[in-house]
Write an enzyme that holds these catalytic residues in place. Sequence first.
Site, mmCIF file in Angstrom:
data_model
loop_
_atom_site.group_PDB
_atom_site.id
_atom_site.type_symbol
_atom_site.label_atom_id
_atom_site.label_comp_id
_atom_site.label_asym_id
_atom_site.label_seq_id
_atom_site.Cartn_x
_atom_site.Cartn_y
_atom_site.Cartn_z
ATOM 1 N N CYS A 210 32.463 26.905 28.129
ATOM 2 C CA CYS A 210 31.830 27.533 29.282
ATOM 3 C C CYS A 210 31.381 26.477 30.278
ATOM 4 O O CYS A 210 31.120 25.330 29.922
ATOM 5 C CB CYS A 210 30.637 28.363 28.838
ATOM 6 S SG CYS A 210 31.004 29.490 27.475
ATOM 7 N N ARG B 64 37.912 24.614 32.432
ATOM 8 C CA ARG B 64 37.353 24.700 31.082
ATOM 9 C C ARG B 64 37.729 26.015 30.401
ATOM 10 O O ARG B 64 37.558 26.161 29.195
ATOM 11 C CB ARG B 64 35.832 24.549 31.130
ATOM 12 C CG ARG B 64 35.390 23.200 31.640
ATOM 13 C CD ARG B 64 33.898 23.138 31.849
ATOM 14 N NE ARG B 64 33.168 23.134 30.594
ATOM 15 C CZ ARG B 64 32.821 22.048 29.925
ATOM 16 N NH1 ARG B 64 33.168 20.859 30.381
ATOM 17 N NH2 ARG B 64 32.151 22.117 28.808
ATOM 18 N N TRP C 119 33.319 31.932 28.417
ATOM 19 C CA TRP C 119 34.486 32.182 27.563
ATOM 20 C C TRP C 119 33.958 32.916 26.334
ATOM 21 O O TRP C 119 33.170 32.386 25.564
ATOM 22 C CB TRP C 119 35.134 30.854 27.175
ATOM 23 C CG TRP C 119 36.498 30.992 26.559
ATOM 24 C CD1 TRP C 119 37.672 31.205 27.198
ATOM 25 C CD2 TRP C 119 36.823 30.878 25.169
ATOM 26 N NE1 TRP C 119 38.714 31.234 26.303
ATOM 27 C CE2 TRP C 119 38.217 31.034 25.052
ATOM 28 C CE3 TRP C 119 36.071 30.657 24.010
ATOM 29 C CZ2 TRP C 119 38.874 30.981 23.827
ATOM 30 C CZ3 TRP C 119 36.729 30.600 22.793
ATOM 31 C CH2 TRP C 119 38.116 30.771 22.716
ATOM 32 N N ASN D 170 25.975 27.169 26.811
ATOM 33 C CA ASN D 170 27.273 26.829 26.243
ATOM 34 C C ASN D 170 27.036 26.413 24.802
ATOM 35 O O ASN D 170 26.162 25.596 24.527
ATOM 36 C CB ASN D 170 27.921 25.685 27.028
ATOM 37 C CG ASN D 170 29.318 25.364 26.519
ATOM 38 O OD1 ASN D 170 29.900 26.129 25.759
ATOM 39 N ND2 ASN D 170 29.842 24.229 26.933
ATOM 40 N N GLY D 171 27.806 26.967 23.873
ATOM 41 C CA GLY D 171 27.617 26.666 22.460
ATOM 42 C C GLY D 171 27.480 27.944 21.653
ATOM 43 O O GLY D 171 27.813 29.034 22.125
ATOM 44 N N GLU E 169 54.428 17.994 19.855
ATOM 45 C CA GLU E 169 53.795 18.055 21.173
ATOM 46 C C GLU E 169 54.633 18.856 22.160
ATOM 47 O O GLU E 169 54.102 19.630 22.962
ATOM 48 C CB GLU E 169 53.540 16.647 21.699
ATOM 49 C CG GLU E 169 52.912 16.586 23.074
ATOM 50 C CD GLU E 169 51.537 17.234 23.169
ATOM 51 O OE1 GLU E 169 51.056 17.426 24.305
ATOM 52 O OE2 GLU E 169 50.943 17.543 22.111
ATOM 53 N N LYS F 221 53.200 22.160 24.158
ATOM 54 C CA LYS F 221 53.184 22.275 25.611
ATOM 55 C C LYS F 221 53.815 23.588 26.052
ATOM 56 O O LYS F 221 53.309 24.270 26.931
ATOM 57 C CB LYS F 221 53.948 21.098 26.257
ATOM 58 C CG LYS F 221 53.185 19.810 26.297
ATOM 59 C CD LYS F 221 52.084 19.819 27.335
ATOM 60 C CE LYS F 221 50.694 19.774 26.829
ATOM 61 N NZ LYS F 221 50.262 19.476 25.559
ATOM 62 N N GLU G 183 51.618 26.871 24.834
ATOM 63 C CA GLU G 183 50.282 27.093 25.379
ATOM 64 C C GLU G 183 50.305 27.495 26.848
ATOM 65 O O GLU G 183 49.355 28.131 27.313
ATOM 66 C CB GLU G 183 49.393 25.869 25.162
ATOM 67 C CG GLU G 183 49.781 24.608 25.874
ATOM 68 C CD GLU G 183 48.898 23.421 25.488
ATOM 69 O OE1 GLU G 183 47.803 23.635 24.955
ATOM 70 O OE2 GLU G 183 49.311 22.267 25.725
ATOM 71 N N HIS H 268 64.947 24.680 4.100
ATOM 72 C CA HIS H 268 63.928 25.207 3.194
ATOM 73 C C HIS H 268 63.249 26.441 3.782
ATOM 74 O O HIS H 268 62.042 26.639 3.601
ATOM 75 C CB HIS H 268 62.904 24.117 2.873
ATOM 76 C CG HIS H 268 63.497 22.951 2.146
ATOM 77 N ND1 HIS H 268 63.729 22.945 0.786
ATOM 78 C CD2 HIS H 268 63.954 21.760 2.603
ATOM 79 C CE1 HIS H 268 64.278 21.799 0.438
ATOM 80 N NE2 HIS H 268 64.427 21.060 1.521
ATOM 81 N N LYS I 287 39.626 23.768 28.177
ATOM 82 C CA LYS I 287 39.946 22.339 28.222
ATOM 83 C C LYS I 287 39.214 21.575 27.130
ATOM 84 O O LYS I 287 39.786 20.734 26.453
ATOM 85 C CB LYS I 287 39.570 21.771 29.597
ATOM 86 C CG LYS I 287 39.923 20.301 29.775
ATOM 87 C CD LYS I 287 41.422 20.095 29.715
ATOM 88 C CE LYS I 287 41.809 18.651 29.964
ATOM 89 N NZ LYS I 287 43.248 18.421 29.737
#
Length: 608
Positions: free
Chosen positions: A2, A27, A75, A101-102, A481, A485, A488, A504, A603
């Site tokens: 947040c 964020r 958020w 925030n938290g 990676e 990318k 997301e 497998h 973020k």
Amino acid sequence: MCGIVGYIGKRQAAPIILDGLAKLEYRGYDSAGMAVFDGEKVNVKKAVGRLKVLEELTHDGATMPGTVGIGHTRWATHGAPSDVNSHPHFNGDKTIMVVHNGIIENYIPLRAKLQKKGYEFVSETDTEVVAQMLDYYYDGNPMETILKVLHRIEGSYALGIMFADHPGELFAARKGSPLVVGQSEDGCFIASDVPAILKYTRTVYFVDEQEVVRLEPDHMHFYTLDEEEIEKQPTTIEWDADAAEKAGYEHFMLKEMYEQPKTVTDTLLPRIKKDTIEIEELGLSDEEIARIRKIHIVACGSAYHAGVTGKYVIEGLARIPVEVDLASEFRYRNPILEEGAMVIVISQSGETADTLAALRESKARGFKVLGIVNVVGSSIAREADNVMYTWAGPEIAVATTKAYSAQLIALYLLAMKFASVKKTIKEEEYKKLLRDLKRLPDQIELLLNNKKNIQHFANRYIGARDIFFIGRGIDYAISLEGSLKLKEISYIHSEAYAAGELKHGTISLIEEGTLVAAVSTQPELYQKTISNMVEVKARGAFVLAVTNEGNKEIEKAADYVIYIPETNPYFANSLAIIPLQLFGYYVAVGRGCDVDKPRNLAKSVTVE
């Protein structure tokens, strides 16, 4: 996650708060709100959705007069996105306002206790408990009240607090979530991150763990939870505010991809002096490096993928065993840290909750920790024994690109430094590695300037449902990676697999037309990877290959090939990741996705 912004001073607060919140949109959030004291009462406005809704609701803040206020982008964690669950939260008569925030971990028993005493709750959030507890303990002294509440809540918090009957003061407190305060000639500021207030001041103070700040229009005071006043030194922010703007690019992500040559240069060159790697901030003598018997790399997300590459490079060059852990798993598996072990934590923001917890766990066991971080003054930067900054500058897009590239460079430098001290590579090889390192920025720029072919190819896969990335060794780390990318920012299902694992189980997912991106940059593994490409192509897959210049044999097994310039195989990730970043970006743009702010993502992940 947040965003928090607060202001007290000579100017109208609401436009400043809205402007600051806009700088924190990266964020991640799903609603926004603010509270401003107009001289008689506190006015509160909240809105679900993008910040633009709140801006329109308040006519860019013009309809909310007053020179003191707090704002928030939320958020959702406790309770769905809604006006009532949005911040600020307040007590029954709207005289105490809180943004947070938290996570308040013990909010359920605290809420039950207050309900028994007649308090009514209007939201589903944990934050409202803080506002109601402040009301319960309030006796006219804001500082004493805040301290009583902080001693009773458990969890993590960055708090901005406003009392209607103390309009000349704002309060901030921090435990486990980032918070900065700043001061200018026009007033004082609270923010979750520096970009929110950089337009107004470059003089900031990073609030440390379990500290409380009392802000006045022209001054601020810092206290411990025992109300002992603290003297703090300000930090002057050197980087330009323009670095947080798009500078003509369509998205921050694209801008940041094009900043990678400079980022690599800025991280690399200050540590190369007279053709020798010198990492002064490492804080280890050659004798101490020689005694390192094992390295633990701990990180999350893309930083973890950088760590996987680091494992191959450090083990290959320095011959030191390396374990790479997801930070969210590290503490809970009761890791074995033996004498001679070194712990490296990697985080772009320096505030990643799980990584910070791993750092503290390691230090509690008596082990020194090196932090590889991008944000000066962040929690990891302050709490690690030593810090290696990546100097990538502000990264606004949620999906990291340039910070990841800088993390790779930091790990290459460490590997070469350790190898040099332990004498596991010869001087001639060391010189060749240095030459290849110095060539990387120009080679990255060359790949970025060849974006048209990748853009054209990406347009073919806008409608894809599943895409798979495969590779061996370092190529597997690159695949991890590249897959992240893509998924997301485009929301296409994507997975990365060690190519040898295909038989497998995974190969059963391949069907006609499935795109398989095969990374093949390690010469000793060319033939193995080509065999895997042939396997998936035989089952109907379309194969995209990323490989080194000169590896023409791969064209027999691939449908489309992207070549990267020649470099040492240990450094191949820095080049091979560029076309994969571009591919993910253009697929997402073609699908109309919000590239800079993907859904459900933030973020800086500041809660577990």
